[in-house]
Every structure is written in C-alpha cells, then in structure tokens.
Design an enzyme around this catalytic site. Structure first.
Site, PDB file in Angstrom:
ATOM      1  N   GLU B  78       3.278   0.280   7.638  1.00  0.00           N
ATOM      2  CA  GLU B  78       1.846   0.202   7.917  1.00  0.00           C
ATOM      3  C   GLU B  78       1.523   0.722   9.316  1.00  0.00           C
ATOM      4  O   GLU B  78       2.206   0.424  10.279  1.00  0.00           O
ATOM      5  CB  GLU B  78       1.349  -1.237   7.768  1.00  0.00           C
ATOM      6  CG  GLU B  78       1.465  -1.783   6.352  1.00  0.00           C
ATOM      7  CD  GLU B  78       0.563  -1.057   5.344  1.00  0.00           C
ATOM      8  OE1 GLU B  78      -0.364  -0.343   5.769  1.00  0.00           O
ATOM      9  OE2 GLU B  78       0.822  -1.210   4.134  1.00  0.00           O
ATOM     10  N   CYS B 141      -1.334 -10.101   4.037  1.00  0.00           N
ATOM     11  CA  CYS B 141      -0.452  -9.118   4.679  1.00  0.00           C
ATOM     12  C   CYS B 141      -1.149  -8.472   5.875  1.00  0.00           C
ATOM     13  O   CYS B 141      -0.590  -8.396   6.975  1.00  0.00           O
ATOM     14  CB  CYS B 141      -0.027  -8.041   3.678  1.00  0.00           C
ATOM     15  SG  CYS B 141       1.110  -8.645   2.412  1.00  0.00           S
ATOM     16  N   HIS B 165       5.508  -2.877   4.023  1.00  0.00           N
ATOM     17  CA  HIS B 165       5.254  -3.301   2.645  1.00  0.00           C
ATOM     18  C   HIS B 165       6.375  -2.812   1.727  1.00  0.00           C
ATOM     19  O   HIS B 165       6.808  -1.665   1.844  1.00  0.00           O
ATOM     20  CB  HIS B 165       3.924  -2.724   2.152  1.00  0.00           C
ATOM     21  CG  HIS B 165       2.788  -3.699   2.222  1.00  0.00           C
ATOM     22  ND1 HIS B 165       1.613  -3.448   2.889  1.00  0.00           N
ATOM     23  CD2 HIS B 165       2.647  -4.946   1.679  1.00  0.00           C
ATOM     24  CE1 HIS B 165       0.794  -4.486   2.758  1.00  0.00           C
ATOM     25  NE2 HIS B 165       1.392  -5.409   2.032  1.00  0.00           N
TER      26      HIS B 165
END
Lengths: 213, 213, 213, 213
Positions: B78, B141, B165
């Site tokens: 991310e 998340c 992830h």
C-alpha cells in the site's frame, strides 16, 4: 448557477475518450444551472493550467472533471486525490513522471467536495450501476482531481469540485477480452444526475459505501 | 534492528485471516533483524490502541501491518492511507463507522515510509506477483495503516512503517466463484522479502508502478 | 494398475507449462498404481499420434491429460470435448486450424470417463479450489481430450480417460494484470488426488456442479 | 421467411430476464423476414415441449433461442449444446436435475446451424462486443439449445437454429460487485443483426474466434 464540466481527450492508444464523448452530449442547462463543457488534454501540468484558466474565466460554482476508467464496471465517484504522479504510460505529450508530487505545498491528499454518496444513490435510482471509488489512480485523472482541489483550497474557496470516472464505451472493448463497458447514453444520464445532485444538494447523505480493501 | 509485524484476526465470516496465518510462520530473525509478531483484532480504534502500546513496549525500528485483501490477485504494497473510515460490514466488535475521520488532527492522508517500489521489485524476483496499491480501502486495514502513520508522525518520528495486503488462501476460495488466492508459503516468502528489503533499503528505487485508474 | 499422465510443453510465449511442471513432480506410484509421465508437444494432430503410440506401448488402465488454462482460478476437471478445432494462436509447429473436425468419423462430442464429480469433491477436501468445466476450449487441449476419448471409443474400450486444466503458476502472472495463479505444490497435490480418485472410484458420485452458463 | 425468436422468463431471483426484454422489443420484420417472438418458461422439459409446439404451429425457417448469461461481458453466440443437464439452482418449477441426459437417443452434442462467425463479425461492425462461446452451461439455456437442435435433427430437417446469450442489463448489476452489463438497446441492435445475418447468410465465413481454454 454555473457548472464547469471537463472531459479528457483520448489517450493510451484509444480512438475516443468516453469521458468527453459523454460530456459533449450533456444538455446546456441542468437543474437550472448553466453547463460549460471543456475538453482537456491528457497531459500532466498543462491540464491543470488549462483548468485554472477556465475557472478564472468562467467563475463556476461547481467543477466536475470526468475521465476514462478502462476496466471499471460502473460509474465511480472519486472520494480522494493524492499528491503524487506515477505514470505507467506516457501522457499525450510524452511525459511520464514517476513518484512526483503535483504541488510541493499541497496537502498529501484532498477529499472531493461533491455530495458523493448522494450522487451514487441518485445514479442508482436511474437504474445505472455506480459506486464510490477510493483511488483515482496515479495518472492524469488523479492529477487533475488533485489540481482542482488544490486550486479550490488555495484560490477558489467557494467552488465545490470533484472527479467522476466512467467505463469504456462498448466500441472500445470489441478487441479486449473480458472487459466491461457502458453505453454512452447511460453515461450521459449518470453524469446529468451527478450534476443535478451537485447543484441541488447542500449536505451529503451518510450511507455506507466503503470497501474492505 | 527490530521489526514489528502485525496481522489481523479473521473477519467477515472467514475462519482464518491469511495475514496472521502468514505472519505467525515468519522466521524470528530476518536479515539480522528481530521479528516481533502480533495478532491484532479487526476492530476500529482498539486496533490502533493496541498497536500504539506495542510500539511503546517494543520500540521497533520498522512496523509492517498486514491484512487480508479478499479478491486481489497478488501481494499489494500500500502506498497511502486516508483519514476516513467507511465500513460496509461490521468489525469484530460490531462497529460500523460511516465517513468518520480516524484522527481529527491528522493529515488527510499519509504515505507509507517503507521502500514500496523496492519491495515490489524484490518480491517479483522471488517469482511471486506483487504490485503497488493506491488504496487500502476504508475499513480496518486502511484504519490501522492511517493510525500507524499518524502515530509515527506524532510520536515515533524515527520509526518507518507501512501496510501490505495479501490475497485469500486457496482454502478460503473453495466456495467462492472466480476468486484468486495465494499459497501461504508464497505469502510467507513475499513478506520475508518485504521485511528484508525494508531492513536493508535506505532509499527506495524510482521505477514506474502506477495505475491509470 | 497403470496410469498414463500427459502434460503439454510451453506455448503462446510462455517459458513453462504448469501442466508438465506439475506432472513431472508426481510420485511414481499413487494409490498403488504405477504413474507414467509424458510431455506432449502443443501441436495439433501430432499430439494425438504420440498419445496413441504411448497408449499402445504402455497399455494403461487410465489416461489423464493435463493442460494449462491461463486465466482460470481453480483446478478444472473437464466434462466434455468437442469435435472441432478453432485456434486463435498458432500451435508450436505453426498450425492454426479454423473450424476443422478432429476426426471425420467421430461423435460431435465425447464425455470424460473419469469420475469428475468425485475428483472435484476430493480436491476440495484437500483445501484446493476445484470445479467442473464444460468447455476445454477449441485449441490443442480440447483437441487432445477429444482425440483421447475418440481413441478410447474406437480402439481402447477398457481404458478410462479425461482431461484436467490447471491455472498459471505465480511466476507466469508477474507481468499480467489481474490474473489468477496457483502454486505448483498445490497443483501436484490436486493432480495426485485426481489420480487416486480415478484409481479408486468405480461409480462417480451425483452432486451438483453445473453452471447456468 | 419466418424467424421464431424465444426468450426465457426471469429466474434465479432476478426481476427481469434481459433475453425476453430484448426479444420483445425486436421489430416485427427484419431483413424481409417475419419475426415471431415467444417468452418461454425457465423450466426443464416444459421449455422444449413449448418450443416444439411453437415450431409445429409457426413453421419457421430459422429458430433463435435467447438467454441471460449473468457475468458475461459481451454478446455470446453459442457454438454447441451438450446432452446433459446439471443444475446448480432450481428452475422455475423446482426441478434441479443432476447429470441427466436431455434425450436418451440424442447425440452427445449438436452444433449450432446458424452462421455464428458471420453473426459475431456483423455485431462487432455495429460497435457492440461479441464472441463465440463454446459452452452454454448445463442449465436450461443449454437444455433448450440442445432440445432445439435435437428437434431439428429428428423432425425439422430444413430449419436452422441456434442460441445466443446476452449479458445482464445495467439495472440488474446495481447490487452486484464487479459485474458487467449491457444496455437493452445495444442487445436489441445485436439481436437484430444476428437475425438479419441468419436470414441473409447461406455459408458462414471462416475466421478464427476460438479459445485456448
């Protein structure tokens, strides 16, 4: 009221851009507001400069930028733009920035000031699929959305603005496997609904439309 | 050096969470750094409080939070976390915030301080698919990633941190149609590579890995 | 008992074929049956000729041909092969038949004589996703499956046979967007389970695993 | 000339069936041929009985059955129907056959006698995505296609016939994630083109439109 609506020109080898194909078909007045339509080049920096000039000239109340989201299934109303450009293909003037900030003095990100949840809800009422997107990518679409919200933050405090992504047209996916598309008339109806909602809505509704990831 | 690695517990009706399934299988030392592994509840706010306490206790140099990205095909590193929660399902204690800020005094978004491009590149060298993601969603998340980077910004200036992830495990997709998965051993190898890269890399490489949208 | 298992060589620009990568890793004996493994060229006609010769030589009780199904998410046990070839790319010797019958005197289609429902059920019990497929395509995979079942119908009445498609390996999808893959160890376990089930099952179970389309 | 066009009624919890929604909007004459439109129940056996009676009554030259292919991206012209039913959901009268033959004395499969490649080519010329499909599934769509081609083989030698699958309408995917759809006007234009092509084409063209799997 006046609404400035922009659509990009074709990029990435496509012959048309569904964004401007739809924008140019919009009515000249929607919900009593005058609609000003502009085609913008898919070019880093220059697109923001043109947008800035256009806002100065037209003094719109609302600005909605529209772009092509090849591979997406529905109308996606963008929630946020981030202060970075990371191009995987060249723009229409050969630029391909990697991990560059759009504005050194800008926030890390800006949130859309359109009533995004109301827009999604109203487009769905017109029987057209729509949802919130939490990323406008890192190409010229995110770039113009970031630029627009930066300009609003710095220079045009009373303007509201945001970005909407539209799927490919059916004609664009004839040679692409398993790729979704949307009829231009449906895109026009959805954009019209988005504009009407933006003109008429002061406070956005609070309904869930998030993603776990 | 010390690396704190967190993984969420199962949520959304799943029996396992591939994130912690992989995290708990990590070696205790990677690239000379001690690895501290923690399972964190998939709960808004509480997850950040536990993370904060753990950072205070362990004083790690690097923090990597790991979460399940059901439906994604590859390891996704991310890039950015945003200051909003918009839950489409309840968390493990029944909370379902809609369009709420995580921290009132936080930035709109924070960028990962891990060498994300180097991580992607090195995972691919191990023959495992990986890419940069520009949205961690709007659920727990994104929430923990935002919380981590907020804490780093406010309290733990010398810590570097980010979020990764991971796809479903094969056993999770047996009753789901057309849903990708990844073997837990591949996830462990990819996370190990991400940790090693984070420990050893001072300056990230500059390679394109953006998305047009 | 003896089981002949074939896997194709790489085609379509790939460096490996997950089918033979998995086949060559199979144990030499499974459920008491001897396993004979053969790599077969991805070539129309020649592949069937080699298969015919191999069956004549080895006199197997069961023949299972295995091929790559790029883009599929799970192990797919093929139900039926059709009497037509329609190639969208050249085979490994440059042939590209369009709408040609494989055997003029063959049935329009042949159904697999493996216990396909039992195989799906048992692979799932091993925590690996699997399903029935109702099309093996119109390329060399369908061609060899049709050829096998034609040969069984005409010459090798006591042999049972069928075809299994396997996903890409992770290493094959590193440069492909949104493409599923499966670890080779999982494919080996699934194929082993399929072979064991074929050896031990006389009558297939009757459970639903169809598709509306 | 006379063309009988059938469309199923809604099934599987849907409120509409895009097949009959499009069929009922067809012109009454296309390319000089009279178009007879019939809605058929999504029911095993009964659907074939109704079709048989209708062919006897109307004495059409061409029969085209149309069905919903939820999840498909484009117009798919079916190549082949197989002699098996394997239902994953109940039909509209509660039947759910598993691995049953449609006709004991039928071939394993029948190929469409429509000019399928010409139809694909001409629909694409209308800027609508289309392709050949090699499986009509194992539910009522495959069942009616198999029944039609069986009846043609046994009783109506001079009739030509086949099956076309159409995507969901946009209104059907509003609550489905990542599911493609097609505007009903585009489906109508594509079906009109398919009918016109069937009326006017004696010999199909030979162009590649196969699938590797």
């Amino acid at each position: 009221m006046k609404v400035l609506v922009t659509g990009f020109d074709p990029f990435g080898g496509e012959k048309v851009n569904p964004a401007f194909e739809a924008v140019k078909r919009l009515e000249d007045y929607i919900a009593g507001a005058q609609i000003v339509k502009v085609e913008i080049p898919t070019v880093f920096k220059k697109s923001i400069e043109i947008l800035d000039r256009k806002i100065e000239e037209e003094k719109p109340d609302i600005v909605i930028c529209v772009g092509q989201a090849g591979g997406r299934f529905d109308m996606t109303i963008e929630r946020v733009a981030i202060n970075i450009s990371d191009a995987s293909i060249k723009d229409n003037e050969g630029n391909m920035p990697i991990d560059e900030k759009t504005f050194e003095d800008g926030e890390n990100a800006y949130f859309s000031s359109l009533p995004i949840k109301s827009i999604v809800s109203n487009i769905r009422s017109e029987k057209i699929p729509a949802s919130i997107s939490n990323t406008a990518g890192t190409y010229v679409c995110n770039h113009i959305m970031y630029g627009l919200l930066y300009l609003i933050d710095k220079k045009y405090k009373n303007v509201r603005g945001g970005f909407i992504h539209v799927p490919y047209l059916p004609e664009q996916v004839i040679d692409k496997k398993s790729t979704p598309s949307m009829n231009v008339n449906d895109i026009v109806l959805a954009l019209t609904t988005a504009i009407k909602t933006s003109v008429e809505t002061q406070n956005d509704i609070k309904i869930s439309d998030g993603k776990t990831c």
